[in-house]
Design an enzyme around this catalytic site. Sequence first.
Site, PDB file in Angstrom:
ATOM      1  CG  HIS A 181      -0.250   0.057   2.543  1.00 12.54           C
ATOM      2  ND1 HIS A 181       0.083   1.238   3.157  1.00 12.54           N
ATOM      3  CD2 HIS A 181       0.172  -0.927   3.380  1.00 12.54           C
ATOM      4  CE1 HIS A 181       0.673   0.987   4.310  1.00 12.54           C
ATOM      5  NE2 HIS A 181       0.746  -0.319   4.471  1.00 12.54           N
ATOM      6  CB  CYS A 197       1.370  -4.572   5.360  1.00 12.64           C
ATOM      7  SG  CYS A 197       0.018  -5.288   6.332  1.00 12.64           S
TER       8      CYS A 197
END
Length: 222
Positions: A181, A197
């Site tokens: 992301h 993440c």
Amino acid sequence: MFNLTRRSFLAGTASLSGLAVTGCVSGDASLEPVPLSDDPAYLAMYGAKPTEQFPLPAINLKKVPESFYRQQVDYRTTEMVGTLVVDTPNYYLYLVQENGKAMRYGVGLGRAGFEWSGRARIARKAEWPTWTPPDEMIERQPELEKWSWRNGGMPPGLENPLGARALYIFQGNKDTLYRLHGTAEYWTIGTAVSSGCVRLMNQDIIDLHARVPVGSPIVVLS
């Protein structure tokens, strides 16, 4: 595993043009003008994007080591063309290309970014995704309840932790909760942060999102 070639920034300008549970967290963006690299190639890659749904500011590349800028590199691998390889020890993500090449992106990793490794696939992509913290995160940080799935999640925008784009990783039909992301905290690229993440600079995740179709394989190295 790889050797740098002459910066192939032309290869990094692919045509560019949501909603899931994830524990990824990032930060805020500033729309104030910032000093940029003197290199016109990098100015083109990391300049402001005023036509985005939420206009993106330019990235101050003086806060990011040049080794983490997007670039095409020599990359010897047995993985098939189109595979994503996340090299967590070195904070790189590779998109395998033809003729022994790969597009390489610098990444930042949070705790969740180190917790999972293996083979999976890109099951879904989203532009300006909604962020929904999982219940486990809400238990640790009750103030996030306002963004729970019960309340519809955090709407997209410059302050959304998933940034401008997100790629969702599944093994079979199971969501790994592992994400690639965007992030507004571009100065964290190449470092480990407290949560999240695999984060890329917003301009890089936009580029990657445009290149990677749903169903693409991904390998996360521990």
